[in-house]
Design an enzyme around this catalytic site. Structure first.
Site, mmCIF file in Angstrom:
data_model
loop_
_atom_site.group_PDB
_atom_site.id
_atom_site.type_symbol
_atom_site.label_atom_id
_atom_site.label_comp_id
_atom_site.label_asym_id
_atom_site.label_seq_id
_atom_site.Cartn_x
_atom_site.Cartn_y
_atom_site.Cartn_z
ATOM 1 N N ASP A 66 -7.736 4.792 -3.471
ATOM 2 C CA ASP A 66 -8.839 4.949 -2.518
ATOM 3 C C ASP A 66 -9.896 5.859 -3.133
ATOM 4 O OD1 ASP A 66 -7.232 3.454 -0.881
ATOM 5 O OD2 ASP A 66 -6.531 5.143 0.309
ATOM 6 N N GLU A 114 3.475 5.343 -3.444
ATOM 7 C CA GLU A 114 3.832 6.515 -4.256
ATOM 8 C C GLU A 114 5.235 7.086 -3.947
ATOM 9 O OE1 GLU A 114 -0.324 5.738 -4.042
ATOM 10 O OE2 GLU A 114 0.992 6.329 -2.404
ATOM 11 N N ASP A 147 0.842 -1.195 0.000
ATOM 12 C CA ASP A 147 0.000 0.000 0.000
ATOM 13 C C ASP A 147 0.879 1.249 0.000
ATOM 14 O OD1 ASP A 147 -2.246 1.609 0.140
ATOM 15 O OD2 ASP A 147 -3.168 0.468 1.775
#
Length: 789
Positions: A477, A405, A402
């Site tokens: 998300d 980035e 997760d």
């Protein structure tokens, strides 16, 4: 280490002013190139070098359809301007060279391969790309095509680079990663290529004219087509202007060339193509075990349960909390029930983490963050050895990386590396590279450690080359709304056109609904059903969200619908797994915008909410709330079959079709061959079961059925089989060819049940009651004549 850390003020300047006026500081000098005089061009062994006022331009022939362009400011040694590019393979793979002819004329010089011509205009200094029969593909703008701006960021000198191109009036542009603006064709738009939650920066653009442009930098970049005739690529920090021009003309050819340069796609384990159950989050091993037990007791197909965050005592340390008293037994029981596992592992650390302190002591963090520095090989080793490595050895089957980035959170990941000092270099030059090195570090360690278990990584971000690491990207998300659902479709299709074949979403969105905390209102259940229908035709089929419950039986109003599409996904496993092999072996893309197969049809250029799933399924998600019809464009084909009824309709037309809530409009082109397996509850169940082969007559067609062990990398060494199938429509004959290859545990004798599809025959997800022919196949070619219907 890299450059000193850039101040917050400079970061704000970069994010705001760079996109608007390109003024990052007061220390800027712009070199406007107007090379009317003083131009000198020399041919080289691999192309040519042009020296013009203000710059030196290197044009290299890499392949007959790939040209590499590197431009540096005057006085810069191009050989020294070679910052690390870990997204590219070795130079022999990237640029092996090809035969070409060098020519001079009154306007300048040109080089021509067997497929492509590139001209340099001495009067303007711009490059023009065309086919060998002089059909122009793309040109740089003739006035000031390339610029270099000297910038100084906290005392560190760099160059902002820009190239300006001219687009055709009738041309669409696509790819460039994944973005949440709902656009499919990016004409008239501006995109920021900077990693963020839901926004994935991949600087590969494809055009409907049949070319691609790989902008070869990891720096924060703007792609600007606000004025539609003019397209520019502008990057904050580089040591050279660097791009590859790729000619297809078909999209598959461009993506093939891209993967030749950046890496080909490995097979995921077979179970990863099944249904993956997830939510934010399960709180104990007892909850997970009960969940698996109920799925099996209810005979609901399932292959994987995801353990999201919350399992740890302190994030970043290998220590399960009290909800997980015996993880070894948990994994053993799940595997006995043929349920695989995925564990959420982040690249960031809690402040009380033991591993965080070790990283600090070893100078392996990104300064000013709690993220390990994935650009540092020693940090990648530490991360693997302290977390994923021991977890893989414990028996976990895959990892969910997760916030890759990275996002040091909560949700503060917008181009986060821009002002950071990295081991590899300055963050302004390597803004977008983290997900590649984060996933790559795990994949490389994994494959070195365990050849019997294929790498399977779910992650939220990506960069050039990451497809070579066994990753699947999910769209981030996103809202639990029809608006968000609609936007994910175009986002996923552009991601596919960026060279990445594996993608998924949080079915029905991630965030909770304030006005419906239980997430079970009729409106939400309808959204869930529609999104689930779409999810069944994504490369990875997965549900996830921040809601109290997220299992198939939670949404009782639509549970029968969910079961239908779950079972259909598993019946299609022979088809899907064969597509996966085609991705690996042929550089194929399974989730295909219509543009990929009908590139020259202008009607397909702006359709971002339909797609082909492999060669046989035209998928039309119903994304509007309350809709019970759907407008569908059917491209050119001999005929299209309604998957649910077997009725046919002619192609190259737009029509409104019925779409009651249980029905996702699916159409199959004439000439398709679709293998469907028996009804199963997990991907590897009943490997010797009968295979129903549906033939959609009206045109010739072919399909190759692929099989292997389902896991391990032995397939790379030849441990697999392929069975070619061909339908001759005029003779109404299906030929099942000789089986090629072998692997341990191979089913040697198989029953094929052949069904010639027609109205009410060979339709829907259920096993067809009657076959037109039953074939006992032992590996030798057989021709089966079917009576016409």
């Amino acid at each position: 280490m890299g450059s000193p850390r850039i101040s917050k003020g400079a970061r704000a300047c970069a994010l705001i002013l760079f996109g608007a006026t390109s003024v990052l500081s007061r220390a800027i000098s712009q070199e406007a190139i107007s090379p009317q005089s003083g131009v000198h061009v020399e041919s080289t062994d691999d192309g040519f070098v042009a020296k013009v006022p203000g710059e030196t331009l290197h044009v290299t022939v890499c392949r007959e359809n790939v040209i590499h362009v590197v431009a540096v400011p005057e006085g810069t040694d191009a050989s020294a301007a070679s910052a690390a590019q870990p997204w590219m393979l070795d130079n022999v793979s990237v640029c092996p060279g090809a035969k070409f002819e060098f020519m001079r004329d009154a306007d300048g010089v040109s080089i021509a391969t067997s497929r492509l011509r590139v001209a340099f205009r001495s009067g303007s200094g711009n490059l023009v790309y065309s086919t060998v029969d002089d059909k122009e593909l793309l040109r740089e703008r003739p006035k000031v095509p390339r610029t270099f701006e000297s910038v100084e960021l906290n005392g560190v000198k760099s160059v902002t680079v820009e190239d300006r191109f001219m687009l055709d009036m009738e041309e669409g542009i696509y790819g460039l990663g994944q973005h949440q603006n709902g656009m499919f064709n990016y004409r008239g738009a501006t995109l920021e290529l900077g990693q963020d939650n839901g926004d994935v920066a991949v600087p590969l653009m494809l055009s409907s004219k049949g070319y691609g442009l790989l902008w070869n930098t990891a720096s924060l970049t703007y792609v600007d087509d606000r004025y539609p005739p003019a397209l520019s690529f502008r990057s904050l920090s580089a040591d050279a202007l660097d791009y590859y021009f790729i000619y297809g003309p078909e999209m598959d050819n461009i993506i093939h060339a891209y993967r030749d340069m950046t890496g080909h796609v490995p097979l995921l384990p077979k179970w990863a193509y099944g249904f993956i159950q997830s939510k934010d989050s399960y709180k104990s091993q007892a909850e997970v075990l009960d969940l698996a037990k109920k799925y099996r007791a209810e005979h609901i197909p399932l292959d994987c349960i995801v353990q999201d965050g919350g399992w740890w005592k302190s994030e970043g340390d290998l220590s399960f909390n009290s909800g997980y008293p015996d993880v070894d037994t948990e994994l053993k029981q799940l595997h006995q029930e043929h349920v695989h596992t995925m564990l959420s592992v982040w690249g960031q650390y809690n402040q009380d983490s033991v591993n965080l302190q070790k990283l600090r002591d070893s100078d392996l963090l990104i300064p000013g963050t709690v993220e390990y520095d994935a650009t540092n090989p020693r940090a990648r080793d530490f991360f693997w050895n302290s977390l994923p490595g021991p977890l893989l050895a414990q028996g976990w089957d895959s990892f969910w990386l997760d916030a890759s980035e990275p996002d040091s959170g909560p949700h503060e990941g917008d181009a986060m590396l821009l002002d950071k000092a990295l081991s590899m270099g300055s963050g302004d030059m390597y803004t977008n590279v983290f997900p590649l090195l984060h996933t790559g570090g795990i994949a490389e360690h994994w494959k070195h450690t365990n050849q019997d278990k294929r790498v399977a990584i779910l992650t939220r971000s990506a960069f050039l080359g990451q497809q070579r690491y066994g990753t699947v990207v999910w769209s981030g998300d996103v809202y639990p709304t029809n608006w968000a659902f609609h936007h994910q479709i175009a986002a996923g299709l552009n991601f596919a056109l960026s060279g990445f074949p594996y993608w998924t979403t949080d079915v029905a969105g991630y965030w909770p609904l304030k006005n419906d905390p239980s997430m079970t209102s009729p409106a939400y259940q309808e959204l869930y059903a529609r999104w689930f229908e779409f999810g069944a035709f994504c490369p990875m089929f997965r549900t996830h969200g921040h809601r109290p419950h997220n299992e198939i039986w939670t949404f009782s109003d639509v549970t029968p619908i969910l079961l239908t599409y779950d079972r259909l996904r598993y019946r299609l496993m022979p088809y899907i797994y064969s597509l996966a092999w085609k991705v690996t072996n042929d550089d194929y893309t399974m989730q295909r915008p219509l543009l990929m197969d009908w590139r020259t049809d202008p009607a397909a250029w702006d359709i971002g909410d339909e797609f082909m799933f492999g060669p046989a399924f035209l998928v039309n998600p119903v994304w509007q709330q309350g809709a019970r019809t759907r407008t569908v464009y059917l491209p050119a084909a001999k005929a299209w079959y309604d998957f649910w009824t077997g009725k046919t309709v002619q192609g190259k037309k737009t029509l409104d079709v019925d779409a009651p809530l249980p029905t996702l409009p699916l159409f199959v082109p004439a000439g398709s061959i679709v293998p469907l397996g028996p009804e199963i509850e997990y991907a590897d169940q009943k490997p010797d079961g009968p295979v129903e082969v549906r033939v959609y007559g009206g045109a010739d067609g072919s399909f190759t059925l692929y099989e292997d062990e389902g896991d391990s990398y032995r397939y790379e060494r030849g441990a697999h089989t392929v069975i070619p199938m061909h339908w001759n429509d005029a003779a109404k004959t299906l030929t099942i060819g000789d089986r090629e290859g072998t692997f341990p545990g191979m089913v040697k004798n198989r029953e094929f049940r052949i069904v010639l599809v027609g109205p009410g025959r060979g339709v829907g997800e259920a096993v067809s009651a009657n076959a037109d022919a039953v074939v006992d196949y032992s590996g030798k070619a057989k021709a089966i004549a079917l009576a016409p219907r």
